[in-house]
Design an enzyme around this catalytic site. Sequence first.
Site, mmCIF file in Angstrom:
data_model
loop_
_atom_site.group_PDB
_atom_site.id
_atom_site.type_symbol
_atom_site.label_atom_id
_atom_site.label_comp_id
_atom_site.label_asym_id
_atom_site.label_seq_id
_atom_site.Cartn_x
_atom_site.Cartn_y
_atom_site.Cartn_z
ATOM 1 N N GLY A 11 48.249 45.182 29.724
ATOM 2 C CA GLY A 11 48.676 44.510 30.958
ATOM 3 C C GLY A 11 50.132 44.078 30.833
ATOM 4 O O GLY A 11 50.553 43.627 29.772
ATOM 5 N N ARG A 78 46.951 51.447 29.689
ATOM 6 C CA ARG A 78 46.027 51.353 28.558
ATOM 7 C C ARG A 78 45.638 52.800 28.256
ATOM 8 O O ARG A 78 45.217 53.529 29.143
ATOM 9 C CB ARG A 78 44.809 50.513 28.940
ATOM 10 C CG ARG A 78 45.210 49.073 29.281
ATOM 11 C CD ARG A 78 44.024 48.193 29.571
ATOM 12 N NE ARG A 78 44.432 46.797 29.697
ATOM 13 C CZ ARG A 78 44.802 46.207 30.835
ATOM 14 N NH1 ARG A 78 44.799 46.898 31.966
ATOM 15 N NH2 ARG A 78 45.176 44.948 30.862
ATOM 16 N N ASP A 109 46.428 43.066 21.364
ATOM 17 C CA ASP A 109 45.801 43.523 20.113
ATOM 18 C C ASP A 109 45.490 45.021 20.110
ATOM 19 O O ASP A 109 45.646 45.688 19.079
ATOM 20 C CB ASP A 109 44.562 42.686 19.762
ATOM 21 C CG ASP A 109 43.544 42.638 20.873
ATOM 22 O OD1 ASP A 109 43.834 43.150 21.977
ATOM 23 O OD2 ASP A 109 42.449 42.087 20.646
ATOM 24 N N THR A 131 51.307 39.549 26.232
ATOM 25 C CA THR A 131 50.095 39.435 27.053
ATOM 26 C C THR A 131 50.015 38.023 27.597
ATOM 27 O O THR A 131 50.263 37.065 26.857
ATOM 28 C CB THR A 131 48.808 39.765 26.271
ATOM 29 O OG1 THR A 131 47.674 39.291 27.021
ATOM 30 C CG2 THR A 131 48.769 39.142 24.889
ATOM 31 N N ASP A 133 47.422 36.468 28.391
ATOM 32 C CA ASP A 133 46.174 35.782 28.006
ATOM 33 C C ASP A 133 46.326 34.837 26.816
ATOM 34 O O ASP A 133 45.505 33.953 26.621
ATOM 35 C CB ASP A 133 45.089 36.814 27.680
ATOM 36 C CG ASP A 133 44.502 37.424 28.942
ATOM 37 O OD1 ASP A 133 45.028 37.131 30.033
ATOM 38 O OD2 ASP A 133 43.523 38.182 28.838
ATOM 39 N N ASP A 135 45.763 35.575 23.708
ATOM 40 C CA ASP A 135 44.532 35.757 22.924
ATOM 41 C C ASP A 135 44.786 36.366 21.545
ATOM 42 O O ASP A 135 43.877 36.940 20.940
ATOM 43 C CB ASP A 135 43.529 36.612 23.710
ATOM 44 C CG ASP A 135 44.108 37.953 24.130
ATOM 45 O OD1 ASP A 135 45.309 38.199 23.903
ATOM 46 O OD2 ASP A 135 43.352 38.757 24.699
ATOM 47 N N ARG A 177 40.548 37.143 30.226
ATOM 48 C CA ARG A 177 39.323 37.941 30.136
ATOM 49 C C ARG A 177 38.342 37.353 29.121
ATOM 50 O O ARG A 177 37.180 37.144 29.420
ATOM 51 C CB ARG A 177 39.699 39.373 29.750
ATOM 52 C CG ARG A 177 38.668 40.362 30.139
ATOM 53 C CD ARG A 177 39.019 41.755 29.726
ATOM 54 N NE ARG A 177 40.426 41.968 29.449
ATOM 55 C CZ ARG A 177 41.053 43.107 29.652
ATOM 56 N NH1 ARG A 177 40.407 44.105 30.195
ATOM 57 N NH2 ARG A 177 42.308 43.265 29.323
HETATM 58 O O1 F6P Z 1 46.865 41.286 30.618
HETATM 59 C C1 F6P Z 1 45.722 40.553 30.475
HETATM 60 C C2 F6P Z 1 44.964 40.579 31.762
HETATM 61 O O2 F6P Z 1 45.786 40.103 32.786
HETATM 62 C C3 F6P Z 1 43.656 39.826 31.706
HETATM 63 O O3 F6P Z 1 43.813 38.468 31.981
HETATM 64 C C4 F6P Z 1 42.862 40.542 32.752
HETATM 65 O O4 F6P Z 1 41.487 40.464 32.525
HETATM 66 C C5 F6P Z 1 43.306 41.961 32.611
HETATM 67 O O5 F6P Z 1 44.615 41.915 32.092
HETATM 68 C C6 F6P Z 1 43.271 42.687 33.920
HETATM 69 O O6 F6P Z 1 43.941 43.872 33.780
HETATM 70 P P1 F6P Z 1 44.092 45.019 34.864
HETATM 71 O O7 F6P Z 1 43.853 44.395 36.203
HETATM 72 O O8 F6P Z 1 45.473 45.514 34.691
HETATM 73 O O9 F6P Z 1 43.082 46.022 34.499
#
Ligand code: F6P
Length: 355
Positions: A11, A78, A109, A131, A133, A135, A177
């Site tokens: 993301g 991704r 990660d 990121t 998050d 995390d 997430r």
């Molecule tokens: O980058 C992290 C994040 O924003 C999380 O908080 C979220 O669950 C996920 O990416 C959503 O990603 P996408 O909408 O790009 O699949």
Amino acid sequence: MKRIGILTSGGDSPGMNAAVVTAARSAALFEMDVIGVKRGYNGLIIGEDNDTKGMMALDLETVLDIADQPGTFLRTARCIEFLNPDVRAKAAKRLNSLGIEGLIVIGGDGSFNGARALCNLGIPCIGIPGTIDNDLAYTERSLGYDTAVNVCINSVRQIRATSRSHDRVAVVEVMGRHCGDIALRTAMCTGAEQVIVPEMSWNVHQLADRINDLKEKGDTRATIIVAEGVYKNQSMENFNAFELLSSYDKNYYLTHSPNEPMNSHLLAHVLRVLAPGCEARSTVLGYTQRGSAPYAYDAAFAFEAGHLAAKLLHSGISEQVIGIKNGKVFYMPIREALDMKPTFDTAMYSLVNSL
Ligand code: F6P
């Protein structure tokens, strides 16, 4: 090294562009060319040896204008294929064929696992944690997290201005997430009465009791901050709350969100049933949190991390990730960083939910 590559993966997060710009400026200082790899690891595997498909030269004139832009100029993705060892080996071979002697990877990660694999194939890599998050256990903050929290704080204040005017309860869903850091920090910074996070169990009945208690004490505009990940692996009591809805409402949700037994809109709906007189409304902040330009903290981290990444590669240091410890930028081996287990601030969580 004469030439290095840089990519953003996973993301997007505020500060990625600023880190790319500083890495490119620093590389120029060290007399290294910088190749931008587009769409994360996809840019490494989309072309053949010796061709630059999926890549672009990052000369200073190209990159200087992107520092303040939100999103990531290099694009991101991704890349599931990169889990395949044959695909990774092909990518390493292609990097060698193009004379790209080192790689800076900005991501989370999953992205760092890809970087570790490339290091094992002889491509020196340095990771920058990008990121929202937050995390990644090894670093106090990841790039973009602080900006995302700032966006949330501004939004909660605006939402609460309206909620307060109408004596309404606000359910505000933020990102995260598997990690409740954005939610917890937002709740602390806004004085929200309740935070719900994936790390801790929760149930709608206790939540409704809390709303009722607050109302009795005169707080008619409670704010509930919810991390998006709380609806996975939740207790059966939350699912059963669905049964409290009228058949009309149940049908509405089954028609509109058949695969979502619970979401923030439904949670607000259930609270209206369980806490009579509670006019709960929900707002999902979503991509507004990722799409902001970096605030001061992330812009400064991007500056330091982008420079350090280029400097480490130039000095022949590899297989490291950059992070923040005791407020200072540092680096450590990727392998050790990825082995660390995340912790959650349960004391702060309890404090937010008890005041
Ligand atoms: O980058 C992290 C994040 O924003 C999380 O908080 C979220 O669950 C996920 O990416 C959503 O990603 P996408 O909408 O790009 O699949």
